[in-house]
Design a protein around this motif. Sequence first.
Motif, short mmCIF file in Angstrom:
data_model
loop_
_atom_site.label_atom_id
_atom_site.label_comp_id
_atom_site.label_asym_id
_atom_site.label_seq_id
_atom_site.Cartn_x
_atom_site.Cartn_y
_atom_site.Cartn_z
N GLN A 160 -23.78 -32.96 -32.99
CA GLN A 160 -23.01 -31.93 -32.29
C GLN A 160 -22.70 -30.76 -33.23
O GLN A 160 -22.80 -29.61 -32.85
N TYR A 161 -22.32 -31.10 -34.46
CA TYR A 161 -22.06 -30.05 -35.46
C TYR A 161 -23.34 -29.27 -35.72
O TYR A 161 -23.32 -28.04 -35.79
N GLU A 162 -24.45 -29.98 -35.86
CA GLU A 162 -25.73 -29.31 -36.11
C GLU A 162 -26.10 -28.39 -34.96
O GLU A 162 -26.65 -27.30 -35.17
N ALA A 163 -25.79 -28.79 -33.73
CA ALA A 163 -26.07 -27.94 -32.56
C ALA A 163 -25.21 -26.67 -32.60
O ALA A 163 -25.70 -25.57 -32.31
N ARG A 164 -23.94 -26.81 -32.98
CA ARG A 164 -23.07 -25.63 -33.10
C ARG A 164 -23.56 -24.71 -34.21
O ARG A 164 -23.55 -23.49 -34.08
N LEU A 165 -24.04 -25.30 -35.30
CA LEU A 165 -24.56 -24.52 -36.42
C LEU A 165 -25.84 -23.77 -36.00
O LEU A 165 -26.02 -22.60 -36.33
N ALA A 166 -26.70 -24.44 -35.24
CA ALA A 166 -27.92 -23.80 -34.75
C ALA A 166 -27.59 -22.64 -33.82
O ALA A 166 -28.24 -21.58 -33.88
N GLU A 167 -26.57 -22.81 -32.96
CA GLU A 167 -26.16 -21.73 -32.05
C GLU A 167 -25.64 -20.54 -32.85
O GLU A 167 -25.94 -19.39 -32.54
N TRP A 168 -24.88 -20.82 -33.91
CA TRP A 168 -24.37 -19.74 -34.76
C TRP A 168 -25.54 -19.00 -35.43
O TRP A 168 -25.57 -17.77 -35.46
N LYS A 169 -26.51 -19.75 -35.95
CA LYS A 169 -27.67 -19.12 -36.61
C LYS A 169 -28.46 -18.26 -35.63
O LYS A 169 -28.97 -17.19 -35.98
N LYS A 170 -28.56 -18.73 -34.39
CA LYS A 170 -29.29 -18.00 -33.36
C LYS A 170 -28.66 -16.62 -33.12
O LYS A 170 -29.36 -15.65 -32.90
N TRP A 171 -27.34 -16.55 -33.19
CA TRP A 171 -26.63 -15.31 -32.90
C TRP A 171 -26.09 -14.64 -34.16
O TRP A 171 -25.28 -13.72 -34.07
N ASP A 172 -26.54 -15.08 -35.34
CA ASP A 172 -26.07 -14.47 -36.59
C ASP A 172 -26.43 -12.99 -36.59
O ASP A 172 -27.57 -12.61 -36.29
N GLY A 173 -25.49 -12.14 -36.89
CA GLY A 173 -25.71 -10.70 -36.88
C GLY A 173 -25.21 -10.03 -35.62
O GLY A 173 -25.08 -8.81 -35.58
N ALA A 174 -24.94 -10.82 -34.58
CA ALA A 174 -24.40 -10.25 -33.35
C ALA A 174 -22.90 -10.01 -33.53
O ALA A 174 -22.20 -10.82 -34.10
N THR A 175 -22.44 -8.86 -33.04
CA THR A 175 -21.03 -8.51 -33.20
C THR A 175 -20.43 -8.09 -31.86
O THR A 175 -21.15 -7.71 -30.94
N VAL A 176 -19.11 -8.14 -31.82
CA VAL A 176 -18.37 -7.66 -30.65
C VAL A 176 -17.34 -6.67 -31.17
O VAL A 176 -16.62 -6.96 -32.13
N ASP A 177 -17.30 -5.50 -30.55
CA ASP A 177 -16.37 -4.45 -30.91
C ASP A 177 -15.49 -4.21 -29.68
O ASP A 177 -16.01 -4.03 -28.58
N ALA A 178 -14.17 -4.23 -29.88
CA ALA A 178 -13.27 -4.04 -28.73
C ALA A 178 -11.98 -3.39 -29.19
O ALA A 178 -11.64 -3.40 -30.38
N GLU A 179 -11.25 -2.84 -28.21
CA GLU A 179 -9.95 -2.24 -28.47
C GLU A 179 -8.88 -3.32 -28.54
O GLU A 179 -8.93 -4.29 -27.80
N ARG A 180 -7.92 -3.10 -29.43
CA ARG A 180 -6.74 -3.97 -29.45
C ARG A 180 -5.81 -3.51 -28.34
O ARG A 180 -5.59 -2.32 -28.15
N LEU A 181 -5.27 -4.48 -27.61
CA LEU A 181 -4.33 -4.17 -26.54
C LEU A 181 -2.94 -4.64 -26.95
O LEU A 181 -2.77 -5.36 -27.93
N GLY A 182 -1.96 -4.30 -26.16
CA GLY A 182 -0.58 -4.68 -26.44
C GLY A 182 -0.34 -6.17 -26.24
O GLY A 182 -1.06 -6.85 -25.50
#
Length: 180
Positions: free
Chosen positions: A51-73
């Motif tokens: 299960q840990y290896e699957a989570r690690l593989a998912e992270w590697k698949k999306w490595d470099g992807a970012t999310v940019d958002a506004e901070r809200l109150g």
Amino acid sequence: MVVRLGKIGERKTVPLYEKPQRESASQFELRKAALARIAPDAPCIPEAKDQYEARLAEWKKWDGATVDAERLGRPRVQDWHRRFESLAAEERQRRVALKKQGKQPPAITDEARAAKEKLEIEIVQMTHAKVGGVEIGGSPLSAIESGAELVSMLAEYELTTPVSLAVMRIQQVAPEEGES
């Protein structure tokens, strides 16, 4: 060195996925308690190596992807947390009702899934989230200007949940180091 808190309306960028860490005993207890709130009868076992290896593989698949958002109150973010807790309580009641009827409840009911997706879409839209480092069909998601179009693409490729979770990480109040 100056410690400052993020400002409302300020934009911040975080990775789509945080690098997974092995689950510690205390993290397991937290996960177990969270699962017990939603489904008291569901078994909770420690994370297996695969299960840990699957989570690690998912992270590697999306490595470099970012999310940019506004901070809200804070009130808006607290409202989202309250709504999530309310969804969990309603889901627990639905599961109990199904068990009383002698039916095996699913992992998540259709009502809960729809409400969760609606909340995730609201989170993405209200923060004017942008996704970088991801290309779908040869075009980058960062080029999408319309919030509705972005939500549609995220839903189509099952990225709404990870993006909304990344947006919630942006909303967390954490001191940042900086220079005055």
